[in-house]
Design a protein around this motif. Structure first.
Motif, PDB file in Angstrom:
ATOM      1  N   ASN A 119      70.802  50.038  35.110  1.00 58.35           N
ATOM      2  CA  ASN A 119      71.727  48.905  35.185  1.00 58.35           C
ATOM      3  C   ASN A 119      72.763  49.196  36.280  1.00 58.35           C
ATOM      4  OD1 ASN A 119      73.196  46.648  34.737  1.00 58.35           O
ATOM      5  ND2 ASN A 119      73.400  46.922  32.532  1.00 58.35           N
ATOM      6  N   ASP A 120      72.288  49.141  37.519  1.00 57.08           N
ATOM      7  CA  ASP A 120      73.126  49.527  38.662  1.00 57.08           C
ATOM      8  C   ASP A 120      74.410  48.713  38.767  1.00 57.08           C
ATOM      9  OD1 ASP A 120      71.544  51.580  40.087  1.00 57.08           O
ATOM     10  OD2 ASP A 120      70.069  49.987  40.266  1.00 57.08           O
ATOM     11  N   SER A 121      74.363  47.469  38.304  1.00 53.73           N
ATOM     12  CA  SER A 121      75.524  46.588  38.492  1.00 53.73           C
ATOM     13  C   SER A 121      76.723  46.979  37.642  1.00 53.73           C
ATOM     14  CB  SER A 121      75.143  45.141  38.196  1.00 53.73           C
ATOM     15  OG  SER A 121      74.143  44.774  39.095  1.00 53.73           O
ATOM     16  N   ASP A 157      69.069  58.397  39.670  1.00 55.54           N
ATOM     17  CA  ASP A 157      67.798  58.056  40.305  1.00 55.54           C
ATOM     18  C   ASP A 157      66.809  57.624  39.223  1.00 55.54           C
ATOM     19  OD1 ASP A 157      65.932  60.417  39.535  1.00 55.54           O
ATOM     20  OD2 ASP A 157      67.841  61.303  40.056  1.00 55.54           O
ATOM     21  N   ASN A 158      65.837  56.843  39.635  1.00 56.63           N
ATOM     22  CA  ASN A 158      64.899  56.308  38.651  1.00 56.63           C
ATOM     23  C   ASN A 158      63.809  57.290  38.237  1.00 56.63           C
ATOM     24  OD1 ASN A 158      66.268  53.953  38.457  1.00 56.63           O
ATOM     25  ND2 ASN A 158      64.631  52.636  39.223  1.00 56.63           N
ATOM     26  N   ASP A 159      63.679  58.426  38.963  1.00 54.58           N
ATOM     27  CA  ASP A 159      62.725  59.442  38.505  1.00 54.58           C
ATOM     28  C   ASP A 159      63.223  59.992  37.171  1.00 54.58           C
ATOM     29  OD1 ASP A 159      61.160  59.216  40.819  1.00 54.58           O
ATOM     30  OD2 ASP A 159      62.520  60.532  41.902  1.00 54.58           O
ATOM     31  N   GLY A 215      65.534  55.015  48.359  1.00 53.97           N
ATOM     32  CA  GLY A 215      65.685  55.386  46.955  1.00 53.97           C
ATOM     33  C   GLY A 215      66.650  56.552  46.861  1.00 53.97           C
ATOM     34  N   ARG A 216      67.021  56.875  45.622  1.00 49.00           N
ATOM     35  CA  ARG A 216      67.958  57.971  45.472  1.00 49.00           C
ATOM     36  C   ARG A 216      67.246  59.290  45.173  1.00 49.00           C
ATOM     37  NH1 ARG A 216      72.081  54.047  43.221  1.00 49.00           N
ATOM     38  NH2 ARG A 216      71.117  54.217  41.192  1.00 49.00           N
ATOM     39  N   GLY A 217      65.987  59.231  44.766  1.00 42.96           N
ATOM     40  CA  GLY A 217      65.303  60.463  44.398  1.00 42.96           C
ATOM     41  C   GLY A 217      64.505  61.023  45.554  1.00 42.96           C
TER      42      GLY A 217
HETATM   43  N1  GLU Z   1      67.947  51.680  40.591  1.00 47.39           N
HETATM   44  C1  GLU Z   1      67.829  51.684  42.016  1.00 47.39           C
HETATM   45  C2  GLU Z   1      67.177  50.389  42.503  1.00 47.39           C
HETATM   46  O1  GLU Z   1      66.496  49.743  41.776  1.00 47.39           O
HETATM   47  C3  GLU Z   1      66.999  52.811  42.560  1.00 47.39           C
HETATM   48  C4  GLU Z   1      67.248  54.180  42.095  1.00 47.39           C
HETATM   49  C5  GLU Z   1      66.286  55.174  42.755  1.00 47.39           C
HETATM   50  O2  GLU Z   1      66.085  55.090  43.942  1.00 47.39           O
HETATM   51  O3  GLU Z   1      65.722  56.021  42.113  1.00 47.39           O
HETATM   52  O4  GLU Z   1      67.307  50.039  43.642  1.00 47.39           O
END
Ligand code: GLU
Length: 370
Positions: free
Chosen positions: A136-138, A148-150, A210-212
């Motif tokens: 829930n980035d917002s 990160d989503n990993d 991405g963040r990972g």
């Molecule tokens: N939640 C972020 C998105 O949907 C990405 C996080 C990530 O890069 O792992 O953009």
């Protein structure tokens, strides 16, 4: 025949937006088709998809990367619409409903909310839907962010007790060196998820979308392994990658979980990424935890740091600072400070009451290192 019954599939930002060019609808359609095929065969499928920020940047026509957290949060809200719409359209074409869940770290680190999220996900799977999850980035700030989503994928795998976590990326898997720099780099086809060597192989690189990076994928495999979930890191561009892996074909890097599923409470602890405090143990206590399957007593603790209440999660550190275990502590930090180094029989005299003779009961404790 499918080898796995419950799978979490994580799709990265670079992959889902073809390197930032906007949502790759053709690829999304092929993954959705494979997931729908598995669903029709009775496999539970949960999707964790990144891409909201990358898609938001495209939708808003921004020429440069956003700078402030607020900008990122607003952009994620815009992009998330495109992301779930793309998946929903594809799943509907196969007669399957998808369901959006947006999570923050705070949702999974609080036991009540964790249990809530778990029941909702279970029910969605019983309804035959495919949950589509993102951070829930917002609303998430540094304190409550997964980052990160990993990591989110691994925690969701813990949450639903998945057999397998498939991390789809734009690389072929994990290599023993960076394949972009070293032509001799070899793909790691199979390894124990907890092999410390893997972190070195992964190196520090991270894509700008991405963040990972590979390192977060390896540490996610380690988190997943703690609750008995195997992980495959593989290119999402491989033909029929999802169905082939679920059938047991060796593609990408298979990072094996050597232990079976843990009891639910331990599973929650295993996935708990942040601790409220730390207990520094002596060698004797380290030995008792690692080798004797025993509880942690106050006598084996040398120092307490952090401020925590009874029932919060604390890390147990060896004298050299390595985290060997974490668990739910029976006393608040100020009382812990008074009873550490003392025999449990002295607790009533020191505190005026005794709840438990242990600082952490064995059933509320999980080892981080074997
Ligand atoms: N939640 C972020 C998105 O949907 C990405 C996080 C990530 O890069 O792992 O953009």
């Amino acid at each position: 025949m499918n080898r796995y019954k419950k799978v979490v599939i994580k799709v990265g930002s670079s992959l889902v937006t073809a390197g930032g060019k906007g949502l790759d609808h053709a690829m999304i359609a092929t993954w959705a088709e494979q997931m729908a095929h598995l669903r029709a065969q009775g496999v539970d499928v949960v999707l964790v998809s990144s891409g909201s920020i990358a898609e938001g940047i495209t939708r808003l026509g921004l020429k440069s990367q956003p700078r402030t957290l607020t900008e990122f949060q607003a952009i994620a809200a815009v992009g998330q619409m495109g992301l779930v719409q793309a998946y929903e359209v594809c799943f509907q074409a196969h007669g399957i409903h998808s369901a959006q869940i947006l999570l923050t770290h705070a949702d999974l680190s609080n036991r009540k909310r964790y249990l809530n999220a778990r029941s909702t996900l279970r029910t969605l799977l019983e309804f035959g839907t495919i949950p589509v999850i993102n951070e829930n980035d917002s609303v998430s700030n540094e304190e409550i962010r997964f980052g990160d989503n990993d990591t989110l994928g691994a925690l969701v795998a813990n949450l639903v007790e998945a057999d397998l976590l498939i991390i789809l990326t734009d690389q072929d898997g994990l290599f023993d060196a960076n394949p972009a720099e070293n032509a001799k780099a070899k793909l790691i086809e199979r390894a124990d998820a907890r092999d410390p060597q893997l972190v070195e192989y992964a190196g520090p690189s991270s894509s700008h979308l991405g963040r990972g990076g590979m390192q977060t994928k390896v540490s996610s495999a380690q988190v997943a392994a703690r609750s008995g979930t195997h992980t495959v890191i593989v290119s999402g561009n491989t033909k029929n990658v999802i169905t082939r892996i679920v059938q047991g074909e060796a593609l990408g890097s298979f990072l094996e979980a050597s232990e079976g599923h843990l009891a639910a409470r331990k599973q929650w602890l295993a996935g708990h990424m942040r601790c409220a405090g730390e207990l520094r143990l002596d060698e004797g206590a380290v030995d008792v935890l690692l080798n004797k399957n025993a509880s942690l007593l106050p006598i084996g603790v040398k120092a307490v740091s952090g401020v925590f209440n009874r029932g919060e999660v604390v890390a147990c550190l060896a004298p050299d600072g390595t985290e060997i275990a974490r668990g739910l502590v029976n006393y608040p930090s100020d009382e812990c400070k008074q009873i550490i180094g003392k025999a449990s029989q002295q607790i009533p005299d020191i505190l005026g009451y005794q709840d438990d003779p242990e600082l952490i009961n064995r059933e509320n404790l999980i080892l981080m290192k074997t």
